[in-house]
Design a protein around this motif. Structure first.
Motif, mmCIF file in Angstrom:
data_model
loop_
_atom_site.group_PDB
_atom_site.id
_atom_site.type_symbol
_atom_site.label_atom_id
_atom_site.label_comp_id
_atom_site.label_asym_id
_atom_site.label_seq_id
_atom_site.Cartn_x
_atom_site.Cartn_y
_atom_site.Cartn_z
ATOM 1 N N ARG A 147 37.640 33.447 134.701
ATOM 2 C CA ARG A 147 37.949 34.390 133.606
ATOM 3 C C ARG A 147 39.450 34.481 133.326
ATOM 4 N NH1 ARG A 147 34.571 39.237 136.068
ATOM 5 N NH2 ARG A 147 35.678 38.360 137.850
ATOM 6 N N TRP A 148 40.291 33.962 134.240
ATOM 7 C CA TRP A 148 41.735 34.028 134.010
ATOM 8 C C TRP A 148 42.132 33.282 132.746
ATOM 9 C CZ3 TRP A 148 43.196 32.906 139.780
ATOM 10 C CH2 TRP A 148 43.063 34.092 140.524
ATOM 11 N N LYS A 149 41.474 32.176 132.454
ATOM 12 C CA LYS A 149 41.784 31.425 131.230
ATOM 13 C C LYS A 149 41.465 32.267 129.999
ATOM 14 C CE LYS A 149 41.036 27.098 128.831
ATOM 15 N NZ LYS A 149 40.374 25.815 128.795
ATOM 16 N N GLN A 150 40.315 32.920 130.012
ATOM 17 C CA GLN A 150 39.936 33.789 128.896
ATOM 18 C C GLN A 150 40.892 34.974 128.791
ATOM 19 O OE1 GLN A 150 35.964 35.373 129.162
ATOM 20 N NE2 GLN A 150 36.254 36.709 127.408
ATOM 21 N N GLU A 151 41.283 35.525 129.919
ATOM 22 C CA GLU A 151 42.228 36.646 129.934
ATOM 23 C C GLU A 151 43.571 36.225 129.338
ATOM 24 O OE1 GLU A 151 43.387 40.476 130.361
ATOM 25 O OE2 GLU A 151 41.375 39.740 130.818
ATOM 26 N N SER A 172 43.586 25.594 137.653
ATOM 27 C CA SER A 172 42.179 25.732 138.005
ATOM 28 C C SER A 172 41.941 25.456 139.486
ATOM 29 C CB SER A 172 41.349 24.771 137.152
ATOM 30 O OG SER A 172 39.988 24.965 137.410
ATOM 31 N N GLY A 173 41.187 26.352 140.128
ATOM 32 C CA GLY A 173 40.796 26.175 141.519
ATOM 33 C C GLY A 173 41.779 26.702 142.541
ATOM 34 N N LEU A 174 42.966 27.124 142.129
ATOM 35 C CA LEU A 174 44.014 27.521 143.065
ATOM 36 C C LEU A 174 43.915 29.008 143.423
ATOM 37 C CD1 LEU A 174 46.424 25.907 144.265
ATOM 38 C CD2 LEU A 174 47.837 26.978 142.535
ATOM 39 N N ILE A 175 44.030 29.323 144.710
ATOM 40 C CA ILE A 175 44.127 30.714 145.135
ATOM 41 C C ILE A 175 45.411 31.284 144.542
ATOM 42 C CG2 ILE A 175 44.593 32.191 147.140
ATOM 43 C CD1 ILE A 175 42.661 30.453 148.733
ATOM 44 N N ALA A 176 45.348 32.524 144.039
ATOM 45 C CA ALA A 176 46.494 33.089 143.340
ATOM 46 C C ALA A 176 46.533 34.603 143.471
ATOM 47 C CB ALA A 176 46.420 32.723 141.853
ATOM 48 N N GLN A 177 47.705 35.152 143.175
ATOM 49 C CA GLN A 177 47.790 36.586 142.957
ATOM 50 C C GLN A 177 47.091 36.830 141.624
ATOM 51 O OE1 GLN A 177 51.672 38.507 143.633
ATOM 52 N NE2 GLN A 177 52.380 36.487 144.294
ATOM 53 N N PRO A 178 46.246 37.843 141.518
ATOM 54 C CA PRO A 178 45.512 38.051 140.268
ATOM 55 C C PRO A 178 46.386 38.681 139.179
ATOM 56 C CG PRO A 178 44.913 39.714 141.867
ATOM 57 C CD PRO A 178 45.846 38.765 142.566
ATOM 58 N N ILE A 179 47.437 37.960 138.820
ATOM 59 C CA ILE A 179 48.364 38.396 137.770
ATOM 60 C C ILE A 179 48.481 37.257 136.774
ATOM 61 C CG2 ILE A 179 50.716 39.129 137.227
ATOM 62 C CD1 ILE A 179 50.920 40.162 140.138
ATOM 63 N N ILE A 180 48.149 37.513 135.535
ATOM 64 C CA ILE A 180 48.243 36.505 134.486
ATOM 65 C C ILE A 180 49.711 36.414 134.073
ATOM 66 C CG2 ILE A 180 47.457 35.796 132.192
ATOM 67 C CD1 ILE A 180 45.202 36.000 134.338
ATOM 68 N N ASP A 181 50.349 35.282 134.386
ATOM 69 C CA ASP A 181 51.749 35.049 134.017
ATOM 70 C C ASP A 181 51.795 34.262 132.717
ATOM 71 O OD1 ASP A 181 52.972 36.225 136.292
ATOM 72 O OD2 ASP A 181 52.611 34.421 137.462
ATOM 73 N N VAL A 182 52.564 34.775 131.759
ATOM 74 C CA VAL A 182 52.733 34.067 130.494
ATOM 75 C C VAL A 182 54.204 33.997 130.138
ATOM 76 C CG1 VAL A 182 50.461 34.795 129.637
ATOM 77 C CG2 VAL A 182 52.463 36.087 128.987
#
Length: 188
Positions: A30-34, A62-72
């Motif tokens: 869902r990060w891509k959609q976000e 895609s597939g990488l463990i991450a902090q759930p923060i959408i960086d733009v």
């Protein structure tokens, strides 16, 4: 390489009780959609001041463990558009936070205004070298899965070793990013 990226934790001064522990999670499709929703809302609210928006950071891989923060990264054409764009983005429930030196006269905004950040916008003028660095790192990790997995493993190890302490985690991550930049094709 003149300075390591990501040397300022986004949580400095965040809470009177101290910094919030770093939280990592498995990749969420869902990060891509976000990101797309974030992109759309910023472009619509900024009324032409922002000319380009890119998804960067671990949530963009895609597939990488991450902090759930959408960086733009949000790009404006010139310095005169920077403040106007910032005001429009703040109207979307973002707040301006301290910018690290490696951003070269850019702004960082986080959402929501209160609580744990879920989104982070690096607002910068077109041609800023930090934009190139962020895109280059993202593309390198996307195109070299074995390096991305090694990066993920190192990130998780550091997170465990530092007990999710934000300052120490971010400092260690900056060193890893510098080492990754040195591995990229065309690095000096």
């Amino acid at each position: 390489m003149t300075s390591p990226p990501f040397v300022l934790t986004p949580w400095e001064g965040f809470d009177s009780d101290g910094p919030v522990a770093v939280r990592l999670m498995h990749h969420d499709a869902r990060w891509k959609q976000e990101f797309e929703q974030t992109r759309s809302s910023i472009l619509q609210s900024c009324q032409g001041h922002v000319t380009q928006i890119d998804h960067v950071g671990s949530t963009a891989i895609s597939g990488l463990i991450a902090q759930p923060i959408i960086d733009v990264v949000a790009i404006v054409a010139d310095l005169s558009s920077l403040d106007a764009a910032s005001l429009h983005i703040e109207g979307l429930n973002y707040r301006v936070v301290d910018s690290p030196d490696w951003l070269h006269h850019s702004l960082v905004l986080q959402k929501p205004r209160h609580g744990e950040p879920t989104h982070q916008v690096f607002l910068m003028v077109q041609g800023n070298p930090a934009h190139h660095r962020l895109i280059r790192m993202r593309d390198f990790l996307r195109n070299t899965p074995e390096v991305a997995l090694e990066f993920e493993s190192t990130k998780v190890e550091q997170w465990k070793r530092k007990n999710a302490a934000p300052d120490e985690y971010e400092q260690d991550k900056a060193i890893v990013f510098t080492q990754l930049e040195d591995q990229m094709p065309g690095s000096l």
